[in-house]
Design a protein around this motif. Structure first.
Motif, PDB file in Angstrom:
ATOM      1  N   GLU A  11     -18.809 -48.845 -16.985  1.00  0.00           N
ATOM      2  CA  GLU A  11     -18.953 -47.422 -16.662  1.00  0.00           C
ATOM      3  C   GLU A  11     -20.446 -47.106 -16.530  1.00  0.00           C
ATOM      4  OE1 GLU A  11     -16.190 -45.650 -16.255  1.00  0.00           O
ATOM      5  OE2 GLU A  11     -14.867 -47.241 -16.990  1.00  0.00           O
ATOM      6  N   PRO A  12     -20.968 -47.047 -15.320  1.00  0.00           N
ATOM      7  CA  PRO A  12     -22.411 -46.876 -15.146  1.00  0.00           C
ATOM      8  C   PRO A  12     -22.968 -45.557 -15.674  1.00  0.00           C
ATOM      9  CG  PRO A  12     -21.261 -46.723 -13.040  1.00  0.00           C
ATOM     10  CD  PRO A  12     -20.268 -47.221 -14.034  1.00  0.00           C
ATOM     11  N   ASP A  13     -22.106 -44.552 -15.870  1.00  0.00           N
ATOM     12  CA  ASP A  13     -22.598 -43.271 -16.364  1.00  0.00           C
ATOM     13  C   ASP A  13     -22.426 -43.106 -17.875  1.00  0.00           C
ATOM     14  OD1 ASP A  13     -19.889 -43.295 -16.021  1.00  0.00           O
ATOM     15  OD2 ASP A  13     -19.732 -41.297 -15.139  1.00  0.00           O
ATOM     16  N   VAL A  14     -22.055 -44.174 -18.585  1.00  0.00           N
ATOM     17  CA  VAL A  14     -21.985 -44.165 -20.045  1.00  0.00           C
ATOM     18  C   VAL A  14     -23.230 -44.841 -20.602  1.00  0.00           C
ATOM     19  CG1 VAL A  14     -20.768 -45.091 -22.056  1.00  0.00           C
ATOM     20  CG2 VAL A  14     -19.474 -44.058 -20.183  1.00  0.00           C
ATOM     21  N   ASP A  15     -23.873 -44.187 -21.575  1.00  0.00           N
ATOM     22  CA  ASP A  15     -25.126 -44.695 -22.140  1.00  0.00           C
ATOM     23  C   ASP A  15     -25.052 -45.044 -23.622  1.00  0.00           C
ATOM     24  OD1 ASP A  15     -26.598 -44.443 -19.752  1.00  0.00           O
ATOM     25  OD2 ASP A  15     -27.012 -42.334 -20.138  1.00  0.00           O
ATOM     26  N   PHE A  16     -24.049 -44.539 -24.330  1.00  0.00           N
ATOM     27  CA  PHE A  16     -24.023 -44.670 -25.794  1.00  0.00           C
ATOM     28  C   PHE A  16     -22.567 -44.734 -26.233  1.00  0.00           C
ATOM     29  CE2 PHE A  16     -24.120 -43.216 -30.163  1.00  0.00           C
ATOM     30  CZ  PHE A  16     -25.347 -43.611 -30.674  1.00  0.00           C
ATOM     31  N   VAL A  17     -22.200 -45.763 -27.023  1.00  0.00           N
ATOM     32  CA  VAL A  17     -20.802 -45.975 -27.408  1.00  0.00           C
ATOM     33  C   VAL A  17     -20.713 -46.244 -28.906  1.00  0.00           C
ATOM     34  CG1 VAL A  17     -18.701 -47.301 -27.004  1.00  0.00           C
ATOM     35  CG2 VAL A  17     -20.352 -46.998 -25.135  1.00  0.00           C
ATOM     36  N   LYS A  18     -19.876 -45.472 -29.591  1.00  0.00           N
ATOM     37  CA  LYS A  18     -19.622 -45.672 -31.022  1.00  0.00           C
ATOM     38  C   LYS A  18     -18.288 -46.385 -31.217  1.00  0.00           C
ATOM     39  CE  LYS A  18     -21.355 -43.746 -34.198  1.00  0.00           C
ATOM     40  NZ  LYS A  18     -22.445 -44.013 -35.192  1.00  0.00           N
ATOM     41  N   ALA A  19     -18.204 -47.193 -32.264  1.00  0.00           N
ATOM     42  CA  ALA A  19     -16.939 -47.816 -32.633  1.00  0.00           C
ATOM     43  C   ALA A  19     -16.072 -46.827 -33.408  1.00  0.00           C
ATOM     44  CB  ALA A  19     -17.182 -49.060 -33.473  1.00  0.00           C
ATOM     45  N   VAL A  20     -14.762 -46.935 -33.211  1.00  0.00           N
ATOM     46  CA  VAL A  20     -13.757 -46.172 -33.954  1.00  0.00           C
ATOM     47  C   VAL A  20     -12.919 -47.169 -34.737  1.00  0.00           C
ATOM     48  CG1 VAL A  20     -11.723 -44.696 -33.764  1.00  0.00           C
ATOM     49  CG2 VAL A  20     -13.662 -44.332 -32.243  1.00  0.00           C
ATOM     50  N   TYR A  21     -12.605 -46.853 -35.982  1.00  0.00           N
ATOM     51  CA  TYR A  21     -11.799 -47.774 -36.787  1.00  0.00           C
ATOM     52  C   TYR A  21     -11.231 -47.036 -37.990  1.00  0.00           C
ATOM     53  CZ  TYR A  21     -16.717 -47.956 -38.132  1.00  0.00           C
ATOM     54  OH  TYR A  21     -18.013 -47.617 -38.391  1.00  0.00           O
ATOM     55  N   ASP A  22     -10.216 -47.645 -38.591  1.00  0.00           N
ATOM     56  CA  ASP A  22      -9.714 -47.180 -39.874  1.00  0.00           C
ATOM     57  C   ASP A  22     -10.576 -47.797 -40.964  1.00  0.00           C
ATOM     58  OD1 ASP A  22      -7.764 -45.863 -41.596  1.00  0.00           O
ATOM     59  OD2 ASP A  22      -7.131 -47.891 -42.127  1.00  0.00           O
ATOM     60  N   ARG A  23     -10.874 -47.011 -42.016  1.00  0.00           N
ATOM     61  CA  ARG A  23     -11.715 -47.502 -43.114  1.00  0.00           C
ATOM     62  C   ARG A  23     -10.930 -47.420 -44.416  1.00  0.00           C
ATOM     63  NH1 ARG A  23     -17.567 -44.855 -43.193  1.00  0.00           N
ATOM     64  NH2 ARG A  23     -17.817 -46.489 -44.748  1.00  0.00           N
ATOM     65  N   PRO A  24     -10.258 -48.496 -44.817  1.00  0.00           N
ATOM     66  CA  PRO A  24      -9.524 -48.466 -46.087  1.00  0.00           C
ATOM     67  C   PRO A  24     -10.482 -48.446 -47.271  1.00  0.00           C
ATOM     68  CG  PRO A  24      -9.473 -50.666 -45.133  1.00  0.00           C
ATOM     69  CD  PRO A  24     -10.134 -49.777 -44.113  1.00  0.00           C
ATOM     70  N   LEU A  25     -10.044 -47.801 -48.352  1.00  0.00           N
ATOM     71  CA  LEU A  25     -10.798 -47.773 -49.604  1.00  0.00           C
ATOM     72  C   LEU A  25      -9.902 -48.335 -50.698  1.00  0.00           C
ATOM     73  CD1 LEU A  25     -13.292 -46.936 -51.263  1.00  0.00           C
ATOM     74  CD2 LEU A  25     -12.229 -44.671 -51.525  1.00  0.00           C
ATOM     75  N   ALA A  26     -10.295 -49.491 -51.248  1.00  0.00           N
ATOM     76  CA  ALA A  26      -9.477 -50.168 -52.270  1.00  0.00           C
ATOM     77  C   ALA A  26      -8.057 -50.370 -51.764  1.00  0.00           C
ATOM     78  CB  ALA A  26      -9.486 -49.378 -53.573  1.00  0.00           C
ATOM     79  N   ASP A  27      -7.967 -50.830 -50.505  1.00  0.00           N
ATOM     80  CA  ASP A  27      -6.688 -51.140 -49.853  1.00  0.00           C
ATOM     81  C   ASP A  27      -5.844 -49.913 -49.515  1.00  0.00           C
ATOM     82  OD1 ASP A  27      -7.183 -53.894 -49.896  1.00  0.00           O
ATOM     83  OD2 ASP A  27      -6.428 -54.047 -51.953  1.00  0.00           O
ATOM     84  N   ALA A  28      -6.386 -48.710 -49.744  1.00  0.00           N
ATOM     85  CA  ALA A  28      -5.686 -47.495 -49.333  1.00  0.00           C
ATOM     86  C   ALA A  28      -6.160 -47.119 -47.936  1.00  0.00           C
ATOM     87  CB  ALA A  28      -5.970 -46.356 -50.310  1.00  0.00           C
ATOM     88  N   PRO A  29      -5.279 -47.126 -46.935  1.00  0.00           N
ATOM     89  CA  PRO A  29      -5.717 -46.864 -45.559  1.00  0.00           C
ATOM     90  C   PRO A  29      -6.250 -45.449 -45.388  1.00  0.00           C
ATOM     91  CG  PRO A  29      -3.319 -46.868 -45.704  1.00  0.00           C
ATOM     92  CD  PRO A  29      -3.828 -47.349 -47.028  1.00  0.00           C
ATOM     93  N   GLY A  30      -7.310 -45.355 -44.582  1.00  0.00           N
ATOM     94  CA  GLY A  30      -7.822 -44.049 -44.201  1.00  0.00           C
ATOM     95  C   GLY A  30      -8.569 -43.302 -45.279  1.00  0.00           C
ATOM     96  N   ARG A  31      -8.926 -43.966 -46.402  1.00  0.00           N
ATOM     97  CA  ARG A  31      -9.587 -43.268 -47.506  1.00  0.00           C
ATOM     98  C   ARG A  31     -11.089 -43.485 -47.527  1.00  0.00           C
ATOM     99  NH1 ARG A  31      -6.216 -41.877 -51.665  1.00  0.00           N
ATOM    100  NH2 ARG A  31      -8.049 -40.753 -52.436  1.00  0.00           N
ATOM    101  N   GLY A  32     -11.606 -44.383 -46.684  1.00  0.00           N
ATOM    102  CA  GLY A  32     -13.048 -44.598 -46.633  1.00  0.00           C
ATOM    103  C   GLY A  32     -13.727 -43.495 -45.842  1.00  0.00           C
ATOM    104  N   GLY A  33     -15.044 -43.556 -45.781  1.00  0.00           N
ATOM    105  CA  GLY A  33     -15.776 -42.565 -45.006  1.00  0.00           C
ATOM    106  C   GLY A  33     -15.892 -41.224 -45.698  1.00  0.00           C
ATOM    107  N   ARG A  34     -16.168 -41.245 -47.011  1.00  0.00           N
ATOM    108  CA  ARG A  34     -16.220 -39.999 -47.773  1.00  0.00           C
ATOM    109  C   ARG A  34     -17.387 -39.118 -47.344  1.00  0.00           C
ATOM    110  NH1 ARG A  34     -16.132 -43.282 -53.222  1.00  0.00           N
ATOM    111  NH2 ARG A  34     -16.964 -44.804 -51.733  1.00  0.00           N
ATOM    112  N   VAL A  35     -18.547 -39.694 -47.071  1.00  0.00           N
ATOM    113  CA  VAL A  35     -19.684 -38.894 -46.633  1.00  0.00           C
ATOM    114  C   VAL A  35     -19.427 -38.316 -45.243  1.00  0.00           C
ATOM    115  CG1 VAL A  35     -22.150 -38.943 -46.081  1.00  0.00           C
ATOM    116  CG2 VAL A  35     -21.302 -40.168 -48.079  1.00  0.00           C
TER     117      VAL A  35
END
Length: 314
Positions: free
Chosen positions: A147-171
């Motif tokens: 995509e020539p008009d895209v300049d910056f790309v972030k990753a998306v992911y699930d962040r498990p916390l202690a094996d609990a899905p979706g609990r990471g990323g508190r900040v």
């Protein structure tokens, strides 16, 4: 959510599976790709990350990545040795741009990595990831090749916390997302605004200032929005991110640095005192511990004489 953001989500959000490696290799057409792993005492994980990238993305016939650099920010363990044995080029933070004394912080390392690498596309990957997949690189590099008009790309992911899905990323949930929604609502569609895995064109990164510490991800995202606009930003789902989680006090310091980074961008005038006091239980009850909040930023790399001189030669 703004209608513009809803349209952006449909147009600029992808999955790593949307682009095969063969398609990316066809689209590469001479574009060089550098991968940078900022590392501090990551001997337990950095070797496997380097090995996966070299095996799956640098092998003959599948060379999506041209350059793999581990930027060591002063490790006291075997990080540098392990990374080099796995096939990375290891560069010491203090060896890059030595006329400017280095300060501690992730953003400092990322900023200096622009001078230590040469790729047209630069991909940052944290060095503490476990169960690493090459999708973390190919997924976020992909849109920059197709995509020539895209300049910056972030990753998306699930962040498990202690094996609990979706609990990471508190900040992210308690600090960054409220700040972005309130002050930069065009960025409300980013699922992982503070994630350490993202790729961008060098031509953009070299024009952005880099907060030296934990605020670097928010600062780059906000500044990229103002520099190239929302439609030049994108995100790619790469699955699940497993990594080492920090304790609450470390998260508090991270949150303060992120707030400070946002504040600098909201107003260059009066700023609150850049210190944070936290409490720990000691022998005499709760004891105060005061920490400086990251306040320094590095200028856009195109303003650094050594960098512009190197680019002229290249």
């Amino acid at each position: 959510m703004l209608e513009e953001v809803e349209r952006w989500l449909g147009r600029r959000s992808w999955s790593a599976a949307d682009r095969s490696l063969d398609r990316l290799l066809d689209a590469k057409r001479g574009t060089s790709v550098s991968v940078v792993l900022p590392a501090l005492d990551e001997e337990a994980t950095v070797g496997e990350i380097v090995s996966v990238i070299r095996r799956e993305l640098m092998a003959p016939g599948a060379a999506l990545v041209d350059e793999l650099v581990v930027l060591d920010s002063g490790s006291t363990d075997r990080t540098a040795e392990v990374a080099a044995a796995a096939g990375a080029r290891v560069v010491a933070r203090d060896a890059v741009l030595p006329r400017i004394p280095a300060v501690p912080g992730k953003g400092e390392v990322l900023w200096r990595s622009l001078l230590a690498t040469g790729g047209d596309v630069v991909c940052f990957v944290d060095a503490d990831l476990r169960d690493f997949s090459a999708d973390f690189v190919s997924g976020i590099v992909g849109p920059l090749l197709t995509e020539p008009d895209v300049d910056f790309v972030k990753a998306v992911y699930d962040r498990p916390l202690a094996d609990a899905p979706g609990r990471g990323g508190r900040v992210t949930e308690l600090v960054a997302r409220p700040l972005l929604n309130l002050h930069w609502p065009l960025l409300a569609g980013f699922v992982q605004p503070l994630g350490g895995e993202y790729a961008a064109r060098r031509s953009l990164l070299e024009r952005l200032p880099f907060p030296v510490g934990y605020g670097v991800e928010l600062g780059l995202l906000v500044d990229a929005l103002h520099t190239v606009g929302l439609d030049a930003l994108a995100q790619v789902d790469v699955g699940v991110r497993k990594h080492r989680h920090q304790d609450e006090r470390a998260l508090g310091r991270m949150a303060a640095a992120i707030y400070r980074t946002a504040q600098v961008r909201l107003s260059r005038a009066h700023l609150v005192r850049p210190r944070l006091t936290q409490f720990e239980r000691g022998e005499r009850g709760f004891e105060a511990r005061t920490h400086q909040v990251d306040v320094q930023e590095r200028p856009p790399m195109v303003e650094v004489a050594e960098y512009t001189a190197r680019r002229r030669v290249a």
